[in-house]
Design a protein around this motif. Sequence first.
Motif, short mmCIF file in Angstrom:
data_model
loop_
_atom_site.label_atom_id
_atom_site.label_comp_id
_atom_site.label_asym_id
_atom_site.label_seq_id
_atom_site.Cartn_x
_atom_site.Cartn_y
_atom_site.Cartn_z
N LEU A 60 0.86 -1.18 0.00
CA LEU A 60 0.00 0.00 0.00
C LEU A 60 0.90 1.23 0.00
O LEU A 60 1.87 1.30 0.76
CB LEU A 60 -0.91 0.02 1.23
CG LEU A 60 -1.89 -1.14 1.40
CD1 LEU A 60 -2.73 -0.94 2.66
CD2 LEU A 60 -2.79 -1.27 0.18
N ILE A 61 0.57 2.21 -0.85
CA ILE A 61 1.42 3.39 -0.99
C ILE A 61 0.64 4.64 -0.58
O ILE A 61 -0.42 4.93 -1.14
CB ILE A 61 1.91 3.54 -2.44
CG1 ILE A 61 2.68 2.30 -2.88
CG2 ILE A 61 2.79 4.79 -2.58
CD1 ILE A 61 3.09 2.31 -4.34
N TRP A 62 1.18 5.35 0.40
CA TRP A 62 0.62 6.62 0.83
C TRP A 62 1.55 7.71 0.32
O TRP A 62 2.61 7.96 0.89
CB TRP A 62 0.51 6.64 2.35
CG TRP A 62 -0.13 7.87 2.92
CD1 TRP A 62 -0.67 8.92 2.24
CD2 TRP A 62 -0.27 8.19 4.31
NE1 TRP A 62 -1.15 9.87 3.11
CE2 TRP A 62 -0.92 9.45 4.39
CE3 TRP A 62 0.09 7.53 5.49
CZ2 TRP A 62 -1.21 10.04 5.61
CZ3 TRP A 62 -0.20 8.13 6.69
CH2 TRP A 62 -0.86 9.37 6.75
N ASN A 63 1.17 8.35 -0.78
CA ASN A 63 1.98 9.43 -1.37
C ASN A 63 1.70 10.74 -0.63
O ASN A 63 0.59 11.26 -0.70
CB ASN A 63 1.66 9.58 -2.85
CG ASN A 63 2.15 8.41 -3.69
OD1 ASN A 63 3.33 8.07 -3.62
ND2 ASN A 63 1.27 7.80 -4.45
N GLY A 73 -4.42 9.71 6.36
CA GLY A 73 -3.99 8.32 6.28
C GLY A 73 -4.82 7.38 7.14
O GLY A 73 -4.74 6.16 6.96
N GLY A 103 -8.19 5.66 5.01
CA GLY A 103 -6.96 6.07 4.34
C GLY A 103 -6.02 4.88 4.24
O GLY A 103 -6.37 3.75 4.62
N LYS A 104 -4.81 5.12 3.76
CA LYS A 104 -3.88 4.01 3.54
C LYS A 104 -3.47 3.31 4.83
O LYS A 104 -3.35 2.08 4.87
CB LYS A 104 -2.63 4.52 2.80
CG LYS A 104 -2.90 5.01 1.39
CD LYS A 104 -3.45 3.88 0.51
CE LYS A 104 -3.68 4.36 -0.92
NZ LYS A 104 -4.21 3.30 -1.79
N GLN A 107 -6.44 1.30 5.95
CA GLN A 107 -6.56 0.10 5.11
C GLN A 107 -5.57 -0.97 5.56
O GLN A 107 -5.90 -2.16 5.60
CB GLN A 107 -6.34 0.46 3.65
CG GLN A 107 -7.41 1.33 3.03
CD GLN A 107 -7.05 1.78 1.63
OE1 GLN A 107 -6.34 1.07 0.90
NE2 GLN A 107 -7.49 2.96 1.25
N ALA A 108 -4.33 -0.54 5.85
CA ALA A 108 -3.30 -1.48 6.30
C ALA A 108 -3.71 -2.17 7.58
O ALA A 108 -3.46 -3.37 7.78
CB ALA A 108 -1.97 -0.75 6.48
N LEU A 117 3.45 -1.08 4.08
CA LEU A 117 2.93 0.28 3.92
C LEU A 117 4.09 1.21 3.63
O LEU A 117 4.99 1.37 4.45
CB LEU A 117 2.19 0.73 5.18
CG LEU A 117 1.73 2.20 5.16
CD1 LEU A 117 0.70 2.44 4.06
CD2 LEU A 117 1.17 2.62 6.51
#
Length: 283
Positions: A60-63, A73, A103-104, A107-108, A117
């Motif tokens: 999972l990518i949180w930009n 997030g 958010g990411k 989700q994680a 993550l």
Amino acid sequence: MSGTNQGYHGSEDYIASKALMEIVNVAVVLQKPLVVKGEPGTGKTLLAHSIARALNKKLLIWNVKSTTKARDGLYVYDTVQRLNDARFKDKDISDIRQYIKMGKLGQAFNFDEQVILLIDEIDKADIEFPNDLLNELDEMTFHINELDEEVTAKHRPIVIITSNSEKELPDAFLRRCLFYYIEFPDGEMMERIIKVHYPDIEDKLVREALKKFYWIREMDGLKKRPSTSELLDWIKALSLGGVKIEKINNEIPFLGTLLKNEQDTDRFVRISTNQGGFGFKRR
């Protein structure tokens, strides 16, 4: 380190140093976030992709952007959608849960298996952003105010955090993390990286290109030194363009793949002219 034989050892498309592999495995065993720094193009972001492939885990990518807040997030309460639904009266809006979007990080937490993550370029956000995540990354839990519910991670994710050093990260945040600085690859390591991406490329072309590449990087006063990603683009352009090795000795074909601003290009031309040509220091 005991217990890391089944851990991270790099991947087919990512060359990792022994020290980098070791710190990744330590982070996995200690269940601590790993902050990775290094100049642009040294593979910080690609590291997370490599770990996910090597360990066969979802990524999972949180930009992170300049406007990103820590809460983004965790979850977002979509008040605009709820107001629209109330306005048109075509949907039951009493169940607030349907307007909560994870958010990411949220989700994680909710995955039924451990995930990777990536919090990418954390230093782009406000200086308080890292501190605002301290509790969530420590305790692996957060509160949804609108539902008055706690969300607790089913499995602690492997957290990789990248930084380009645009801002210094707070000490309180760094104390809870492991840290690694990816040094820019030397010639031998860079040749291995090139071969991973272009296994059939001619050895002589690689060696000559590397001499010119490191000569450019050693120029004083460059605003943006060419990175690994620029080198790989240049190597590909040279190969596809059928450029002869002799031409690389006498000039720099496709200079715009290496230098990305007018100031650096002008400086390169001045230095090369003063030296009487496109000479270079042998490494």
